[in-house]
Design an enzyme around this catalytic site. Structure first.
Site, short mmCIF file in Angstrom:
data_model
loop_
_atom_site.label_atom_id
_atom_site.label_comp_id
_atom_site.label_asym_id
_atom_site.label_seq_id
_atom_site.Cartn_x
_atom_site.Cartn_y
_atom_site.Cartn_z
N ALA A 11 51.51 52.28 -25.92
CA ALA A 11 51.01 50.90 -25.91
C ALA A 11 52.17 49.92 -25.84
O ALA A 11 52.12 48.92 -25.12
CB ALA A 11 50.18 50.66 -27.16
N GLU A 12 53.23 50.23 -26.59
CA GLU A 12 54.40 49.34 -26.56
C GLU A 12 55.07 49.38 -25.18
O GLU A 12 55.52 48.35 -24.67
CB GLU A 12 55.40 49.75 -27.65
CG GLU A 12 54.91 49.36 -29.03
CD GLU A 12 55.70 50.02 -30.16
OE1 GLU A 12 55.81 49.41 -31.22
OE2 GLU A 12 56.19 51.15 -29.97
N ASP A 24 53.52 50.02 -22.38
CA ASP A 24 52.61 49.23 -21.51
C ASP A 24 52.93 47.76 -21.61
O ASP A 24 52.94 47.04 -20.62
CB ASP A 24 51.16 49.35 -22.00
CG ASP A 24 50.55 50.67 -21.63
OD1 ASP A 24 51.27 51.51 -21.08
OD2 ASP A 24 49.35 50.84 -21.90
N LYS A 78 23.41 61.59 -18.33
CA LYS A 78 24.04 60.60 -17.45
C LYS A 78 25.26 60.05 -18.19
O LYS A 78 25.13 59.35 -19.18
CB LYS A 78 23.05 59.48 -17.12
CG LYS A 78 23.65 58.47 -16.16
CD LYS A 78 22.59 57.52 -15.67
CE LYS A 78 23.13 56.58 -14.62
NZ LYS A 78 24.26 55.77 -15.05
N ARG A 125 35.08 55.02 -6.76
CA ARG A 125 33.90 54.84 -5.94
C ARG A 125 34.08 53.66 -4.98
O ARG A 125 33.64 53.70 -3.85
CB ARG A 125 32.71 54.58 -6.87
CG ARG A 125 31.43 54.31 -6.18
CD ARG A 125 30.33 54.20 -7.23
NE ARG A 125 29.05 54.11 -6.60
CZ ARG A 125 28.54 52.98 -6.14
NH1 ARG A 125 29.21 51.87 -6.24
NH2 ARG A 125 27.35 52.98 -5.57
N LYS A 172 16.84 56.01 -18.04
CA LYS A 172 17.77 55.32 -18.93
C LYS A 172 17.23 55.24 -20.36
O LYS A 172 16.03 55.13 -20.58
CB LYS A 172 18.00 53.88 -18.43
CG LYS A 172 18.54 53.79 -17.01
CD LYS A 172 19.97 54.25 -16.89
CE LYS A 172 20.94 53.21 -17.35
NZ LYS A 172 21.25 52.21 -16.36
S1 IVH Z 1 24.37 62.06 -9.55
C1 IVH Z 1 23.86 61.00 -5.20
N1 IVH Z 1 24.66 62.80 -12.02
O1 IVH Z 1 25.63 57.26 -12.51
C2 IVH Z 1 23.79 60.81 -6.65
N2 IVH Z 1 25.42 60.63 -11.41
O2 IVH Z 1 23.96 55.02 -11.83
C3 IVH Z 1 25.08 60.91 -7.29
N3 IVH Z 1 26.43 59.36 -13.24
O3 IVH Z 1 27.25 56.44 -9.52
C4 IVH Z 1 25.02 60.67 -8.71
N4 IVH Z 1 26.22 60.93 -14.77
O4 IVH Z 1 28.64 57.49 -11.38
C5 IVH Z 1 24.84 61.81 -11.14
N5 IVH Z 1 24.89 63.61 -14.17
C6 IVH Z 1 25.08 62.63 -13.29
C7 IVH Z 1 25.69 61.41 -13.64
C8 IVH Z 1 25.83 60.42 -12.66
C9 IVH Z 1 26.66 59.70 -14.51
C10 IVH Z 1 26.77 58.06 -12.64
C11 IVH Z 1 27.38 58.09 -11.27
C12 IVH Z 1 26.51 57.22 -10.41
C13 IVH Z 1 25.83 56.39 -11.43
C14 IVH Z 1 24.52 55.86 -10.92
#
Ligand code: IVH
Length: 697
Positions: free
Chosen positions: A46-47, A49, A130, A151, A330
């Site tokens: 950190a320092e 940085d 997710k 991305r 979600k």
């Molecule tokens: S599949 C073509 N699987 O969520 C579909 N995405 O809200 C590709 N993400 O851009 C995504 N966990 O960055 C997939 N188990 C998972 C995921 C996941 C997180 C993210 C990913 C995507 C975003 C969409």
């Protein structure tokens, strides 16, 4: 840490800045040596940085003092200006969201309908957490990690290969004697909870700003120009999908098989992943993960359901930026209660007045919230939200915080009912509401500085002109000082070089960089150009549709002018006939062309720019690329949606009605007037089988 440093960079005189840069160059070089060659660092990351950052800040303020041995020139594998751009071979997509059982049932229903499956058939799903991190794409050539990228906008990302080499869960070489010739692996980089708390503690002790959440910490760590900083952060990776693949022996048939292969190659794959073949099983997984969430060492914001069969995934394809074969379910939004201090009114690009709640700062799900959207005046009235109220604030993932409602609305001594302004707070023009429309709009047009600035902001935004180094702050101050009043002024800035150099914070090299970045955009594709105009309802996808239909700026402009003049003209019908462009969108486009000041902006821009032609990507060898087709009647071998999606994937344009421009009408059973119209106009008709034969089955 560096105790002798007391002055902020902005407070330094030129002589002091020079001395400070010299001192920092020496100091950073010494720490580099201690760290890299002697493995004996004297200061924390950190320092370190902080030293690097201070050096960079001073250089930005005094670019002419930059030393030849500047640490910013040496640090990292990347040029100091930023990261190189990387084109993804397959686009990186996002996911549609589901919030409840019904949404998930709809998702499964949609898939079955698209594939023409009976209701009682099951679709096997793969269900997984997710991960709330940062998505990355890794390209392996002959089994070796060649490129790692963010991305970005989904098509082009930033090259962060050097940083991703330090992330656990990403093999540098695939463990396989016969790896695929080429493969893109997609996954999420994340910051484990325990390490996140430790990092913030360290930053707190060093008096540095804290990261709001693990996701920001991951993003901040991965987007470092110095890979050593990334190395010092214990980032991890979960692989969850693939992009382009070439030359794969024993190509898997199922997503779950592919994930197993990735695991064997050395990737970390999420261990919670399961199979589910019914709606109830998928929802059971969701409930189980919601319970387990707090015990995991990483953030998840929901679960993802994916069709397991890769051939079916392929058939299902995409709608816009999201696959039809996956959905993110979600977790519910997090909520908290705080006081509403004030209601501010923002004026957007199209003059819409948006009320914004100014809140007593509060943490909701780990993020400090001070502003929340109130949508529009009806919403405030419906919820009877008044200044001084205690309100419930909600945050759902990346979504802007919202006010759910008022706590204790019956209490005595509440403030008076909120009155929505009827004039623009910026330019004082009347703000009017059309009948049946929720938004109130400022009628000032480009006379209103707020609208003008917002349009400029949109113009330079990522999907539009995307001019590096020209952020909103610059646009705003250029606008206020009269340097940039309309979009085309940006391309005339080179004539104001000396004015720019005189501005505070700008020097020879920063002005040169900006002007170069602007020159780099003097040539632009028609799709980005259309999107940049900021026509209501014309987002990136619609702009692309328009560009692919009209190809050149001249043709598009000519057709829109004719259509705006006469809404019964052939040009109007042609516009309406573009699949996915309905009357409302067409109306907004033509309203734009009906305004003189917009036409002036267009002309002005056309003088400055080269707008490149855009054509639909030609699926190589496709016999229907560029052709316009219309489907009518019931198809026997696939649903209409699937047929349409396949035609589009092969580069055809699918229209909803038959005209002289139609190339083929595909006639299913019980076809009605469209088949008759085709005959009348002499347009070629094909049976479903003939069509399939044409496109190769
Ligand atoms: S599949 C073509 N699987 O969520 C579909 N995405 O809200 C590709 N993400 O851009 C995504 N966990 O960055 C997939 N188990 C998972 C995921 C996941 C997180 C993210 C990913 C995507 C975003 C969409």
């Amino acid at each position: 840490m560096n105790k002798e440093v007391t002055k902020a960079p902005e407070e330094l005189t030129t002589a002091e800045a020079k001395a400070e840069l010299k001192r920092l160059a020496k100091e950073i070089a010494r720490h580099d040596k201690l760290y890299h060659q002697q493995d004996a660092p004297e200061i924390s990351d950190a320092e370190y940085d902080a030293l690097v950052r201070r050096n960079k800040e001073i250089e930005a303020l005094f670019p002419s003092l930059k030393r030849t041995d500047s640490p910013s020139a040496r640090v990292g594998a990347e040029p100091a200006a930023g990261f190189a751009k990387v084109q993804h071979l397959h686009p990186m997509l996002s996911l549609d969201n589901a919030f409840d059982r019904e949404d998930v049932a709809d998702f499964i229903g949609r898939i079955k309908r698209f594939l023409g499956r009976k209701d009682d058939g099951e679709i096997e799903l793969n269900v997984e957490p997710k991960i709330d991190g940062l998505s990355a794409s890794l390209r392996y050539d002959d089994g070796e990690l060649a490129i790692g990228a963010t991305r970005g906008d989904g098509t082009v990302g930033e090259d962060i290969t050097a940083n991703l080499r330090h992330v656990a869960g990403i093999p540098h070489k695939l463990k396989d004697a016969h790896p695929p010739k080429l493969i893109e692996i997609r996954g999420e980089v994340y910051f484990p909870h325990d390490a996140f708390f430790a990092l913030n503690k360290e930053r707190e002790n060093a008096g540095e700003p804290l990261f709001a959440n693990p996701r920001n910490a991951a993003a901040g760590s991965v987007r470092q120009l110095d890979p050593n900083i990334t190395r010092s952060r214990p980032l991890r990776f979960f692989a969850y999908a693939m992009g382009a693949v070439e030359g794969w022996r024993n190509e898997p048939k199922l997503h779950s098989e592919a994930m197993e292969q990735l695991r064997k190659w050395g990737f970390a794959v999420n261990p919670e992943t399961r199979a589910a073949s019914t709606l109830d099983q998928a929802l059971e997984f969701y409930d189980a993960m919601a319970k387990k969430r707090a015990d995991l060492n990483y953030d998840i914001d929901g679960v993802v359901y994916k069709v397991n069969d890769l051939a079916l995934q392929n058939r299902l394809g995409f709608v816009g930026r999201a696959p039809r074969w996956a959905v993110a379910h979600k977790f519910p939004a997090e909520q908290a209660v705080t006081t509403l201090k004030d209601i501010a009114i923002q004026v957007g690009r199209t003059g819409a007045l948006t009320p914004v709640a100014k809140l007593e700062p509060i943490t909701v799900g780990g993020v400090v919230v001070q502003n929340a959207t109130l949508h529009n005046e009806d919403e405030i009235a419906r919820k009877d939200i008044r200044i001084g109220d205690k309100v419930i604030v909600q945050r759902a993932g990346d979504v802007i915080p919202q006010i759910v409602g008022v706590v204790d609305a019956d209490r005595k001594g509440r403030g008076k009912k909120y009155e929505f302004p009827t004039e623009c707070p910026i330019c004082k023009s009347a703000a009017l509401r059309e009948e049946g429309v929720a938004v109130r709009r400022c009628t000032g047009g480009l006379v209103c500085p707020a609208q003008a600035k917002e349009r400029l902001r949109h113009f330079v935004s990522r999907g539009a002109f995307d001019i590096e180094g020209l952020g909103y702050k610059h646009i705003e101050s250029f606008y206020e000082d009269g340097l940039v009043k309309s979009p085309a002024d940006i391309f005339r800035l080179h004539r104001r070089r000396s004015d720019l150099m005189e501005r505070e914070g700008w020097g020879e090299s920063s002005v040169a960089n900006l002007l170069n970045a602007i020159e780099a955009r003097r040539t632009i594709g028609l799709d980005r150009f259309i999107y940049a105009l900021g026509i209501p309802q014309v987002g990136e996808a619609t702009a692309k549709l328009l560009a692919r239909h009209y190809h050149t700026l001249q043709d598009w402009r000519g057709a829109m002018l004719a259509a705006a003049k006469d809404r019964e003209s052939a040009e109007y019908l042609d516009l309406n006939n573009i699949d996915q462009i309905g009357e409302s969108v067409a109306g907004d486009i033509l309203d734009f062309f009906a305004e003189k000041h917009n036409l002036k902006v267009l002309e002005d821009l056309a003088d400055e720019l080269t707008v490149e032609e855009v054509r639909a990507p030609r699926a190589s060898g496709s016999p229907v690329a560029g052709k316009t087709v219309v489907f009518t009647g019931a198809l026997a071998k696939m649903t209409r949606d699937e047929a349409k999606a396949r035609a589009e994937a092969l580069g055809a344009k699918v229209a909803s009605s038959v005209s002289k421009k139609t190339d083929y009408v595909i006639v299913g059973e019980d076809a009605g007037s469209k088949a008759a119209k085709a005959q009348e106009l002499g347009v070629k008709t094909l049976s479903e089988d003939e069509w399939l034969e044409l496109i190769g089955g």
